[in-house]
Design an enzyme around this catalytic site. Structure first.
Site, PDB file in Angstrom:
ATOM      1  N   TRP A 184       0.874  -1.178   0.000  1.00 17.71           N
ATOM      2  CA  TRP A 184       0.000   0.000   0.000  1.00 17.71           C
ATOM      3  C   TRP A 184       0.913   1.231   0.000  1.00 17.71           C
ATOM      4  O   TRP A 184       1.842   1.302   0.807  1.00 17.71           O
ATOM      5  CB  TRP A 184      -0.879  -0.039   1.253  1.00 17.71           C
ATOM      6  CG  TRP A 184      -1.855   1.071   1.400  1.00 17.71           C
ATOM      7  CD1 TRP A 184      -2.691   1.552   0.440  1.00 17.71           C
ATOM      8  CD2 TRP A 184      -2.123   1.826   2.596  1.00 17.71           C
ATOM      9  NE1 TRP A 184      -3.468   2.560   0.972  1.00 17.71           N
ATOM     10  CE2 TRP A 184      -3.132   2.752   2.279  1.00 17.71           C
ATOM     11  CE3 TRP A 184      -1.612   1.803   3.895  1.00 17.71           C
ATOM     12  CZ2 TRP A 184      -3.643   3.641   3.215  1.00 17.71           C
ATOM     13  CZ3 TRP A 184      -2.110   2.688   4.826  1.00 17.71           C
ATOM     14  CH2 TRP A 184      -3.116   3.594   4.489  1.00 17.71           C
ATOM     15  N   ASP A 213       0.019  -5.326   9.561  1.00 14.93           N
ATOM     16  CA  ASP A 213      -1.081  -4.429   9.230  1.00 14.93           C
ATOM     17  C   ASP A 213      -2.298  -5.284   8.880  1.00 14.93           C
ATOM     18  O   ASP A 213      -2.265  -6.065   7.925  1.00 14.93           O
ATOM     19  CB  ASP A 213      -0.664  -3.551   8.036  1.00 14.93           C
ATOM     20  CG  ASP A 213      -1.712  -2.499   7.715  1.00 14.93           C
ATOM     21  OD1 ASP A 213      -2.730  -2.424   8.428  1.00 14.93           O
ATOM     22  OD2 ASP A 213      -1.501  -1.738   6.747  1.00 14.93           O
ATOM     23  N   LYS A 248     -13.202  -0.835   7.204  1.00 14.12           N
ATOM     24  CA  LYS A 248     -13.890  -1.663   6.205  1.00 14.12           C
ATOM     25  C   LYS A 248     -14.867  -2.621   6.867  1.00 14.12           C
ATOM     26  O   LYS A 248     -15.983  -2.783   6.407  1.00 14.12           O
ATOM     27  CB  LYS A 248     -12.885  -2.491   5.403  1.00 14.12           C
ATOM     28  CG  LYS A 248     -11.554  -1.812   5.169  1.00 14.12           C
ATOM     29  CD  LYS A 248     -11.444  -1.070   3.879  1.00 14.12           C
ATOM     30  CE  LYS A 248     -10.354  -0.033   4.015  1.00 14.12           C
ATOM     31  NZ  LYS A 248      -9.692   0.425   2.890  1.00 14.12           N
TER      32      LYS A 248
HETATM   33  N1  PMP Z   1      -3.480  -0.517   5.718  1.00 10.06           N
HETATM   34  C1  PMP Z   1      -3.909  -0.958   4.542  1.00 10.06           C
HETATM   35  C2  PMP Z   1      -3.213  -2.107   3.904  1.00 10.06           C
HETATM   36  C3  PMP Z   1      -5.002  -0.359   3.928  1.00 10.06           C
HETATM   37  O1  PMP Z   1      -5.425  -0.808   2.753  1.00 10.06           O
HETATM   38  C4  PMP Z   1      -5.647   0.713   4.563  1.00 10.06           C
HETATM   39  C5  PMP Z   1      -6.836   1.402   3.971  1.00 10.06           C
HETATM   40  N2  PMP Z   1      -6.817   1.616   2.625  1.00 10.06           N
HETATM   41  C6  PMP Z   1      -5.148   1.139   5.784  1.00 10.06           C
HETATM   42  C7  PMP Z   1      -4.073   0.500   6.346  1.00 10.06           C
HETATM   43  C8  PMP Z   1      -5.738   2.323   6.496  1.00 10.06           C
HETATM   44  O2  PMP Z   1      -6.917   2.067   7.098  1.00 10.06           O
HETATM   45  P1  PMP Z   1      -7.804   3.261   7.661  1.00 10.06           P
HETATM   46  O3  PMP Z   1      -8.659   3.709   6.550  1.00 10.06           O
HETATM   47  O4  PMP Z   1      -8.542   2.626   8.781  1.00 10.06           O
HETATM   48  O5  PMP Z   1      -6.880   4.338   8.131  1.00 10.06           O
END
Ligand code: PMP
Length: 400
Positions: free
Chosen positions: A132, A213, A248
């Protein structure tokens, strides 16, 4: 004063999302951002969240809003621990886990990264290739040097497990290894249970810090199965820092709810780590917000509400799996390519389609279908009304 400041280039995912909203075409389809949309293409409000919110309403609405402690609401933190680590096993019983309520998964990554940077200033960070985009941004923002380890195999659409293991086995002690617990973003490629079991002793022997994560717990195979990596590494004695997100799995993106947990050797160490985590929060934003955490704590700490939540979460997971199968079937009826298997083999919200940036541009320009230029497609944006159109367009750009 500020004339020398350059323009912010923008976040590639969020900018694309803005482009989508500006696009006036009627049949446009947004498969760029990592958001779960329901079968009607809408952002769901879970029924269980509505019930919990109603139950929180008293005579004075939700009541007074004092500052929360730096670490957040105690009942929320306990619920995070149970969900992430499971209720059986010695970890929680022996009070070996320090946990914060955080501002989503991103807040957990940021606080965890600042905490590690202060306490392990010599360490460097390794993230998967690819990962990410914000992982690099957050860790570099804390002052870390960030490297990558081999992960995705573009030739097969699967994992380069041997190369990943070899790279991790060669890291200096106290290296920080960022791992995705499940539903890897952006590739949808995860380690199998056996592979996690093989990785655990390597991390322990190399004295690595596993920063796990978990942004998609419940979207892979189920709440417990998706936590297999966390529980396996923690039980194997690997130093673990775990960021989890409720954005999510509760569809509560804007409430900014997540958790950061650090697995310690004993209760005394956990107390000291908790204090340092609290101090890192104080230096960032002082204390977290109230509403979303109250709702989530109410749901997770009530057997009936929790049952409703797991049912709604399973429905989301199964809808995504059905969309994977549907896209795969439709594509397979149009073209034949070994590249199609990945649509059903990869897990979670994303598929790495293997489409080139040029093909992705054509999907956007010619068909109004938005993917990331890396070829990442968010399966959770598909529904019965658009999957045929998306398959036709992908087949068209693959064919010419
Ligand atoms: N880690 C990963 C791998 C994600 O895909 C995301 C959200 N796109 C996050 C962390 C962040 O999550 P949040 O929206 O709760 O900040």
């Amino acid at each position: 004063m500020f004339e020398h400041i350059p323009a912010y280039p923008g976040d590639p995912i969020l900018s694309l999302n803005e482009d989508f909203h500006r696009d006036a075409r009627l049949g446009k389809v947004n498969l760029s951002i990592g958001i779960y949309f329901d079968a009607k293409g809408l952002l769901p409000v879970l029924r269980v969240v509505q019930h919990a919110e109603q139950a929180l309403q008293g005579e004075r609405g939700e009541g007074p809003r004092p500052y929360l402690p730096m670490s957040g609401i105690a009942s929320y933190r306990e619920a995070v621990q149970a969900l992430v680590f499971g209720t059986d096993g010695p970890l929680l019983r022996d009070e070996r886990v320090a946990t914060l309520q955080t501002l989503g998964g991103s807040g957990a990554l940021k606080v965890g990264s600042d905490f590690l940077r202060r306490l392990f200033p010599q360490s460097q960070v390794w993230i998967s290739d690819p990962s990410w985009e914000n992982h690099r941004v957050v860790f570099e923002g804390s002052g870390f040097t960030v490297h990558t380890y081999p992960y995705y195999d573009a030739a097969t659409g699967g994992l380069q497990f041997e190369a990943m293991m070899a790279a991790i086995a060669a890291l200096p002690p106290r290296s920080i290894v960022l791992l995705h617990a499940c539903c890897h973003n952006p590739t949808g490629v995860d380690l199998s249970h056996e592979q996690w079991l093989q990785l655990a002793p390597v991390l322990r022997e190399r004295e690595s810090i596993a920063f796990i994560d978990m942004a998609y717990q419940g979207f892979g195979a189920g709440l417990d199965d998706d936590a297999f990596a966390v529980r396996t590494l923690a039980q194997a004695g690997v130093a673990c820092v775990v960021a989890n997100s409720f954005s999510k799995n509760f569809s509560l993106y804007g409430e900014r709810c997540g958790g950061l947990s650090v697995v310690c050797a004993d209760a005394d160490e956990a107390q000291r780590v908790q204090g340092q985590l609290n101090g890192t929060v104080r230096a960032n934003y002082s204390n977290p917000p109230t509403h979303g955490a109250k709702v989530i704590a109410a749901i997770l700490n009530d057997a009936e509400l929790r049952r409703q939540w797991t049912t709604e979460l399973s429905d989301m997971r199964e809808r995504i799996a059905a969309m994977r199968r549907s896209l795969h079937a439709d594509l397979s009826s149009r073209i034949s390519s070994p590249r199609l298997d990945r649509y059903v083999q990869q897990r979670g919200m994303f598929t790495y389609t293997g489409l080139t940036a040029g093909q992705v541009d054509r999907l956007r320009i010619e068909h109004g279908i938005y993917l990331l230029r890396s070829g990442r497609l968010c399966i959770a944006g598909l529904n019965a009304g658009n999957v045929g159109q998306v398959a036709r367009a992908i087949a068209a750009v693959m064919a010419t």
